[in-house]
Design an enzyme around this catalytic site. Structure first.
Site, short mmCIF file in Angstrom:
data_model
loop_
_atom_site.label_atom_id
_atom_site.label_comp_id
_atom_site.label_asym_id
_atom_site.label_seq_id
_atom_site.Cartn_x
_atom_site.Cartn_y
_atom_site.Cartn_z
N CYS A 108 0.86 -1.17 0.00
CA CYS A 108 0.00 0.00 0.00
C CYS A 108 0.90 1.23 0.00
O CYS A 108 2.10 1.13 0.27
CB CYS A 108 -0.91 0.01 1.22
SG CYS A 108 -2.27 1.20 1.04
N CYS A 150 -3.93 6.18 -0.01
CA CYS A 150 -3.40 4.90 -0.48
C CYS A 150 -3.07 4.89 -1.96
O CYS A 150 -2.88 3.83 -2.56
CB CYS A 150 -4.38 3.77 -0.15
SG CYS A 150 -4.72 3.65 1.62
N TYR A 161 -1.89 -9.15 16.18
CA TYR A 161 -0.76 -8.60 16.95
C TYR A 161 -0.52 -9.42 18.21
O TYR A 161 0.49 -9.25 18.88
CB TYR A 161 -1.03 -7.13 17.31
CG TYR A 161 -1.20 -6.25 16.10
CD1 TYR A 161 -0.09 -5.75 15.43
CD2 TYR A 161 -2.46 -5.94 15.59
CE1 TYR A 161 -0.24 -4.95 14.30
CE2 TYR A 161 -2.62 -5.14 14.46
CZ TYR A 161 -1.51 -4.65 13.82
OH TYR A 161 -1.65 -3.88 12.70
N ARG A 178 -10.86 7.65 3.78
CA ARG A 178 -10.64 6.56 2.82
C ARG A 178 -11.94 5.96 2.29
O ARG A 178 -11.94 4.90 1.70
CB ARG A 178 -9.83 5.45 3.48
CG ARG A 178 -8.47 5.87 3.99
CD ARG A 178 -7.51 4.69 4.00
NE ARG A 178 -6.45 4.81 4.97
CZ ARG A 178 -5.44 5.67 4.89
NH1 ARG A 178 -5.37 6.52 3.88
NH2 ARG A 178 -4.51 5.69 5.83
N LYS A 186 -11.99 -5.01 2.53
CA LYS A 186 -11.39 -4.12 3.52
C LYS A 186 -12.32 -2.93 3.71
O LYS A 186 -12.57 -2.16 2.78
CB LYS A 186 -10.02 -3.66 3.04
CG LYS A 186 -9.38 -2.67 4.00
CD LYS A 186 -7.97 -2.34 3.60
CE LYS A 186 -7.37 -1.32 4.55
NZ LYS A 186 -5.98 -0.99 4.20
N SER A 206 -5.61 -3.24 14.53
CA SER A 206 -5.03 -2.50 15.66
C SER A 206 -6.07 -2.12 16.71
O SER A 206 -5.82 -2.24 17.91
CB SER A 206 -4.31 -1.26 15.13
OG SER A 206 -5.20 -0.45 14.37
N LYS A 240 -11.24 -7.69 6.62
CA LYS A 240 -10.61 -6.80 7.57
C LYS A 240 -11.52 -5.61 7.87
O LYS A 240 -12.02 -5.01 6.92
CB LYS A 240 -9.30 -6.32 6.96
CG LYS A 240 -8.57 -5.30 7.77
CD LYS A 240 -7.37 -4.82 7.02
CE LYS A 240 -6.79 -3.65 7.77
NZ LYS A 240 -5.87 -2.90 6.99
N CYS A 298 -0.06 4.29 1.61
CA CYS A 298 -0.43 5.33 2.59
C CYS A 298 0.68 5.63 3.61
O CYS A 298 0.75 6.73 4.12
CB CYS A 298 -1.73 4.99 3.29
SG CYS A 298 -1.68 3.45 4.22
C1 PBG Z 1 -2.70 0.22 4.77
C2 PBG Z 1 -3.18 -0.57 5.91
C3 PBG Z 1 -3.93 -0.18 7.03
C4 PBG Z 1 -4.03 -1.29 7.85
C5 PBG Z 1 -3.39 -2.34 7.20
N1 PBG Z 1 -2.88 -1.89 6.00
C6 PBG Z 1 -4.47 1.14 7.43
C7 PBG Z 1 -5.56 1.76 6.69
O1 PBG Z 1 -6.11 1.24 5.72
O2 PBG Z 1 -5.86 2.91 7.08
C8 PBG Z 1 -4.70 -1.34 9.18
C9 PBG Z 1 -4.18 -2.39 10.10
C10 PBG Z 1 -4.59 -2.24 11.51
O3 PBG Z 1 -5.39 -1.37 11.89
O4 PBG Z 1 -4.09 -3.03 12.31
N2 PBG Z 1 -3.66 0.68 3.91
#
Ligand code: PBG
Length: 349
Positions: free
Chosen positions: A145, A155, A338, A242, A220, A299, A273, A147
């Protein structure tokens, strides 16, 4: 469900004593579900879902902005690693039996196009090379990606104030090839541009990497659960959000559409995700494809548990195991978490 199908003949007899029925199934006192819950051994033999260390993928951040590992305040227990501490963490993962890591890079400089994403000596490329030189028996998956690499935090490439899909495909393809050249075992596009799987597949094939699998972030969502990650990666968009490319959380059919498109374009594994708030999406995807389905416990899911445990509100270990098993039960074959190292430790008998 009919009784005749569900129950052995012996239970259907007993016409002398009428039995309570519900939905065509004979209930208490004939059925006593607690019989199968009485001891840990009997629970063990009837358990329907198992979590294995083989299911786990550990996400790791590597940075080149500081020469010491930096704790991530919004994700207690996680670090932005240096090249050195990343190797140590990977080694630890391997020793605990974890077979795959997912790498995110935090470059020292960002620009409009995210050019550090495909730099020969980019932070991720260097990390992958170092890992591969060590010859650790570990799959290195690279997040694909832009970003983390763009000055605006989006992105893809910006044209006329919006993310330009087709121009971004070229940059992503270039980045994917540079990651594969560095030695990445699996490429994981997470940008949500249209047509990216096809573009990346073609670029990889063309560059001599026809055997490198693609793990697609197929469904996603534009989720608030990524908040802590964006702190960690410094990838919060400078303007807008986004929602113009990530999916709208209320949509399920659209996830199937996305996944089908990715599969048709050559994805090898499809991902959902976040995980916990999207278990129905995991289940639905499991039912429409023969491909492995991955789920990313992101996260925000991590930090909710860590902070609640720290506050003494939840039992950390039990909550982690329960949430991960729910993700498996929903239909995920692989879980990106994680918590992978802790879980690997707990799964050791
Ligand atoms: C990159 C990306 C993101 C995450 C994984 N790849 C952030 C987003 O899309 O803003 C998030 C992973 C997480 O929150 O643990 N685009």
């Amino acid at each position: 469900m009919s009784l005749a199908l569900a129950e052995p003949a012996a239970l259907q007899r007993g016409a002398d004593k009428p039995r309570p029925m519900q939905d065509g199934v004979s209930m208490f006192p004939i059925q006593r579900p607690r019989r199968l819950r009485a001891t840990s051994m009997i629970r063990d033999i009837v358990r329907e879902t198992q979590l294995s260390v083989d299911d786990l993928i550990l996400p790791l951040f590597v940075q080149e902005t500081s020469d010491t590992p930096e704790p991530i305040p919004s994700m207690p227990g996680q670090f932005r690693h240096t090249q050195t501490s990343l190797l140590a963490e990977a080694q630890k993962a391997r020793e605990l039996g974890v077979k795959a890591i997912l790498l995110f890079g935090i470059p020292s400089s960002k620009d409009e196009n995210g050019s550090q994403a495909w730099a020969e000596d980019g932070v991720v490329q260097r990390a992958v090379r170092a890992l591969k030189t060590r010859d650790l028996p570990l799959l290195v998956i690279t997040d694909l990606c832009l970003c983390e690499y763009t000055s605006h935090g989006h992105c893809g490439q910006i044209r006329n104030g919006r993310v330009d899909n087709d121009a971004t495909l070229q940059i992503l393809s270039r980045t994917a090839v540079s990651q594969a050249r560095a030695g990445a075992d699996i490429i994981a596009p997470s940008d949500m541009m249209d047509g990216r799987i096809g573009a990346v597949r073609e670029a990889l094939d063309h560059a001599g990497f026809p055997h490198t699998p693609i793990l697609s972030y197929a469904a996603k969502y534009a989720s608030a659960f990524y908040g802590p990650f964006r702190d960690a990666a410094g990838s919060t968009p400078r303007f807008g959000d986004r929602r113009g490319y990530q999916m709208d959380p209320p949509n399920l059919r659209e996830a199937l559409k996305e996944a089908r498109a990715d599969i048709a374009e050559g994805a090898d594994i499809v991902m959902v995700k976040p995980a916990l708030a999207y278990l129905d999406v995991i289940r639905a995807l499991r039912e429409i494809t023969y491909l492995p389905v991955a789920a990313y416990a992101v996260s925000g899911e991590y930090s909710m548990i860590e902070l609640a445990a720290k506050a003494g509100v939840l039992d950390r270990k039990k909550i982690i195991m329960e949430t991960l098993i729910s993700i498996k039960r929903a239909g995920a074959d692989l879980i990106i978490t994680y918590h992978a190292l802790d879980v690997a430790r707990w799964l050791r008998r």
